[in-house]
Write an enzyme that holds these catalytic residues in place. Structure first.
Site, PDB file in Angstrom:
ATOM      1  N   ARG A   1       6.784  64.250  12.163  1.00 44.81           N
ATOM      2  CA  ARG A   1       7.588  64.777  11.151  1.00 44.81           C
ATOM      3  C   ARG A   1       9.428  64.971  10.488  1.00 44.81           C
ATOM      4  NH1 ARG A   1       4.821  66.756   8.012  1.00 44.81           N
ATOM      5  NH2 ARG A   1       6.306  65.700   5.680  1.00 44.81           N
TER       6      ARG A   1
ATOM      7  N   LYS B   1      26.451  67.678  -5.796  1.00 47.19           N
ATOM      8  CA  LYS B   1      25.453  68.888  -6.138  1.00 47.19           C
ATOM      9  C   LYS B   1      24.403  68.359  -5.197  1.00 47.19           C
ATOM     10  CE  LYS B   1      25.904  71.029 -10.206  1.00 47.19           C
ATOM     11  NZ  LYS B   1      25.612  71.279 -11.859  1.00 47.19           N
TER      12      LYS B   1
ATOM     13  N   LYS C   1      38.342  71.403 -13.668  1.00 48.21           N
ATOM     14  CA  LYS C   1      37.914  71.644 -14.166  1.00 48.21           C
ATOM     15  C   LYS C   1      37.905  73.032 -14.491  1.00 48.21           C
ATOM     16  CE  LYS C   1      33.283  71.451 -12.623  1.00 48.21           C
ATOM     17  NZ  LYS C   1      32.979  71.026 -12.835  1.00 48.21           N
TER      18      LYS C   1
ATOM     19  N   GLU D   1      37.537  67.870 -17.660  1.00 47.68           N
ATOM     20  CA  GLU D   1      36.441  68.444 -18.207  1.00 47.68           C
ATOM     21  C   GLU D   1      36.755  68.727 -19.615  1.00 47.68           C
ATOM     22  OE1 GLU D   1      33.187  70.623 -15.704  1.00 47.68           O
ATOM     23  OE2 GLU D   1      34.425  72.471 -17.026  1.00 47.68           O
TER      24      GLU D   1
ATOM     25  N   ASP E   1      31.518  68.184 -21.211  1.00 44.73           N
ATOM     26  CA  ASP E   1      30.853  69.525 -20.150  1.00 44.73           C
ATOM     27  C   ASP E   1      29.910  70.125 -21.544  1.00 44.73           C
ATOM     28  OD1 ASP E   1      29.523  70.835 -18.565  1.00 44.73           O
ATOM     29  OD2 ASP E   1      30.536  71.835 -18.858  1.00 44.73           O
TER      30      ASP E   1
END
Length: 278
Positions: free
Chosen positions: A99, A134, A166, A194, A215
């Site tokens: 597994r 991410k 950002k 960004e 963005d």
């Protein structure tokens, strides 16, 4: 194979999670200690293969004498019902490892497969596909390896290898230019900024940004932004990118396109381990 990744530590920790402080009670109860097991790992899906060496490490960890034969290369694009690996060894050990080995190769092949679809979609445009941060906690090196295997390039590996300014950084610093100036004053060589409005472009460039991340801009707005930037720095498009939209984005002339769903949303490949006669 994967820089800075300790395969044996990963295998040990994963098996420890599955076994706890005990044993595989099913295999211990059902399978005679002397039993042998021969099997073939087969994909049911068309996939780009990633993670076979790691899967093999699970089997070898529990049976150092196991015979493991890899039948395809990493990064190969294969059709359904393709045999990926052949193994033979102690039945209890190989079934205990099954597994964890399959989970790994299914997940990584799923990422590599989705990545290759995006790479194909922008072929010939000159744009380069990037992944993002991410990723699942603890699996970043593996998942970013899978995107490379599928044909993408890695974006930042973490928070340490480039600055990415950002909207929240800008909000606290006061404006884009001040945020960039602070990053330059800290001696950071690569400063990605960004921007989601064209009026942020010139202040960011004048302050010393080394790349602009455009963005959530639709293609028409991307073209307007690229005309203002005039190739002074590399450009990256991000946000709302899908297989349906990426070609139009790439054809604007942007240098890079980053896609979070490569690691965030790729479905696992359907791969199984089938008993085979010796």
């Amino acid at each position: 194979m994967i820089q800075d990744f300790d395969i044996q530590a990963f295998v040990s920790a994963t098996l420890r999670e599955d076994l706890g402080s005990g044993v595989d009670v099913t295999s211990e109860a059902v399978i005679p200690a002397e039993a042998r097991f021969n099997a073939v790992m087969v994909t049911r899906d068309p996939i780009t293969v990633a993670g076979l060496e790691i899967a093999a490490a699970f089997f070898r960890h529990l049976d150092s004498a196991a015979t493991v034969e890899l039948l395809v290369k990493e990064g190969a694009r294969v059709a359904p019902r393709t045999a990926l690996m052949r193994i033979a060894g102690q039945a209890r050990a190989l079934l205990t490892a099954e597994r964890s080995a399959l989970n790994t190769v299914q997940h990584l092949s799923g990422i590599a497969t989705m990545t290759s679809l995006y790479v194909d979609r922008i072929a010939g445009t000159g744009a380069v596909l990037l992944d993002t941060r991410k990723t699942l906690p603890g699996l970043r090196l593996l998942e970013k390896y899978a995107t490379r295997t599928g044909g993408a390039q890695n974006h930042r590996m973490g928070l340490w290898d480039a600055a990415m300014i950002k909207d929240n950084h800008v909000a606290i610093a006061g404006d884009v230019a001040e945020a960039v100036r602070r990053a330059r004053a800290a001696g950071i060589a690569e400063i990605i900024v960004e921007v989601d409005r064209t009026d942020q472009i010139e202040p960011a460039l004048l302050a010393g940004a080394t790349r602009l991340l455009l963005d959530n801009m639709p293609p028409a707005m991307l073209r307007e932004a690229l005309a203002l930037i005039e190739d002074r720095v590399p450009t990256e498009a991000s946000g709302g990118v899908s297989l349906d939209t990426i070609r139009d984005i790439a054809e604007t002339g942007v240098n890079f396109i980053s896609v979070g769903r490569l690691t965030q949303s790729a479905p696992a490949a359907d791969i199984g381990l089938d008993f085979a006669l010796a």
